[in-house]
Design a protein around this motif. Sequence first.
Motif, short mmCIF file in Angstrom:
data_model
loop_
_atom_site.label_atom_id
_atom_site.label_comp_id
_atom_site.label_asym_id
_atom_site.label_seq_id
_atom_site.Cartn_x
_atom_site.Cartn_y
_atom_site.Cartn_z
N SER A 1 79.96 -67.76 -79.85
CA SER A 1 80.37 -66.36 -79.74
C SER A 1 79.48 -65.46 -80.58
O SER A 1 79.20 -64.32 -80.21
CB SER A 1 81.83 -66.21 -80.16
OG SER A 1 82.02 -66.64 -81.50
N PHE A 2 79.04 -65.96 -81.76
CA PHE A 2 78.13 -65.17 -82.60
C PHE A 2 76.80 -64.94 -81.88
O PHE A 2 76.26 -63.84 -81.88
CB PHE A 2 77.88 -65.88 -83.93
CG PHE A 2 79.11 -66.12 -84.75
CD1 PHE A 2 80.19 -65.27 -84.68
CD2 PHE A 2 79.19 -67.21 -85.61
CE1 PHE A 2 81.33 -65.49 -85.43
CE2 PHE A 2 80.32 -67.44 -86.37
CZ PHE A 2 81.39 -66.57 -86.28
N ALA A 3 76.28 -66.03 -81.28
CA ALA A 3 75.02 -65.92 -80.55
C ALA A 3 75.15 -64.94 -79.39
O ALA A 3 74.26 -64.13 -79.13
CB ALA A 3 74.59 -67.29 -80.05
N SER A 4 76.29 -65.00 -78.69
CA SER A 4 76.50 -64.09 -77.56
C SER A 4 76.56 -62.65 -78.01
O SER A 4 76.02 -61.75 -77.35
CB SER A 4 77.81 -64.46 -76.84
OG SER A 4 77.75 -65.78 -76.32
N GLY B 1 66.80 -77.77 -83.93
CA GLY B 1 67.47 -78.65 -82.97
C GLY B 1 68.70 -78.03 -82.35
O GLY B 1 69.06 -78.35 -81.21
N THR B 2 69.37 -77.13 -83.09
CA THR B 2 70.56 -76.47 -82.55
C THR B 2 70.22 -75.22 -81.75
O THR B 2 71.10 -74.66 -81.09
CB THR B 2 71.52 -76.07 -83.68
OG1 THR B 2 70.91 -75.05 -84.50
CG2 THR B 2 71.87 -77.26 -84.56
N THR B 3 68.98 -74.77 -81.80
CA THR B 3 68.60 -73.50 -81.18
C THR B 3 68.71 -73.49 -79.66
O THR B 3 69.23 -72.52 -79.08
CB THR B 3 67.18 -73.11 -81.62
OG1 THR B 3 67.17 -72.90 -83.04
CG2 THR B 3 66.71 -71.84 -80.93
N PRO B 4 68.23 -74.53 -78.93
CA PRO B 4 68.33 -74.46 -77.46
C PRO B 4 69.76 -74.29 -76.96
O PRO B 4 70.01 -73.45 -76.09
CB PRO B 4 67.74 -75.81 -77.02
CG PRO B 4 66.81 -76.20 -78.13
CD PRO B 4 67.49 -75.73 -79.38
N ALA B 5 70.71 -75.07 -77.50
CA ALA B 5 72.09 -75.01 -77.01
C ALA B 5 72.74 -73.66 -77.33
O ALA B 5 73.45 -73.10 -76.50
CB ALA B 5 72.91 -76.14 -77.60
N THR B 6 72.51 -73.15 -78.55
CA THR B 6 73.11 -71.87 -78.89
C THR B 6 72.48 -70.73 -78.09
O THR B 6 73.15 -69.74 -77.78
CB THR B 6 72.97 -71.59 -80.40
OG1 THR B 6 71.62 -71.81 -80.82
CG2 THR B 6 73.90 -72.48 -81.21
N SER B 7 71.22 -70.87 -77.73
CA SER B 7 70.58 -69.86 -76.89
C SER B 7 71.18 -69.87 -75.49
O SER B 7 71.43 -68.81 -74.90
CB SER B 7 69.07 -70.11 -76.81
OG SER B 7 68.46 -69.99 -78.07
N ILE B 8 71.42 -71.06 -74.97
CA ILE B 8 72.06 -71.18 -73.65
C ILE B 8 73.46 -70.58 -73.70
O ILE B 8 73.89 -69.87 -72.79
CB ILE B 8 72.10 -72.64 -73.20
CG1 ILE B 8 70.68 -73.14 -72.89
CG2 ILE B 8 72.99 -72.81 -71.97
CD1 ILE B 8 70.60 -74.62 -72.60
#
Length: 216
Positions: free
Chosen positions: A26-29, A156-163
């Motif tokens: 939700s933060f990333a969004s 390593g966590t960046t791709p998933a949080t970006s998606i």
Amino acid sequence: MTIAILLGAFLAGLAGSPHCVLMCGSFASACARHPAGLGAWHIGRLVGYSILGAIAGAVGHALPGPAWLPSAVGAVFLVWFAAALAGLVGEPRLKLPGFSRAGGLLTEGRGTGAQLAFGLVNGFLPCGLVYSALSLPVALANPWSGAAAMIAFGMGTTPATSIAALGFRRLTFRSLAARRWIALLVLITGLLSIAVRSGLLFPESMLPFMHRHGAS
């Protein structure tokens, strides 16, 4: 430091990504609603992780006793926090007064500066996955190496949080069984990284080569 250790930290972040999406999606969004906001949030988060990694590395360096002690302490913490991530033991909750409120205010800001600051605050929020990753900097027993390992973990966590920021949070695994698989993957990659750092995966004949390339 070796490529293998950084790769292990990256894979730990990648393996734990579904948990990261659940906690921070939700933060990333929210940050992705503004131009360049998501990138600024990621940068701030990586800076926060690097600071935590440097502190954990300094703690490992300050531990008295034999040289293998930081690796042993790191392994114990990794097992503990992985068990907490799997729901087998209570997850420790460090209370950071003002951080949650500050994050809430920053996410309302418009512009990359606010998103960068929000990412930095986000990096310090209590999270069992981050606590698990910090076991590796403790084992490395070096602030600079610890910071580099946590940056690799964050990457390593960046791709998933970006998606997740693009609206695909339905892909997040919420079941307890999925959490335990995540915890197992994080535990395996973390222990392998600690074993590489301590030389347990290599014969003694390879240790001089590793030392020349900065593995200790």
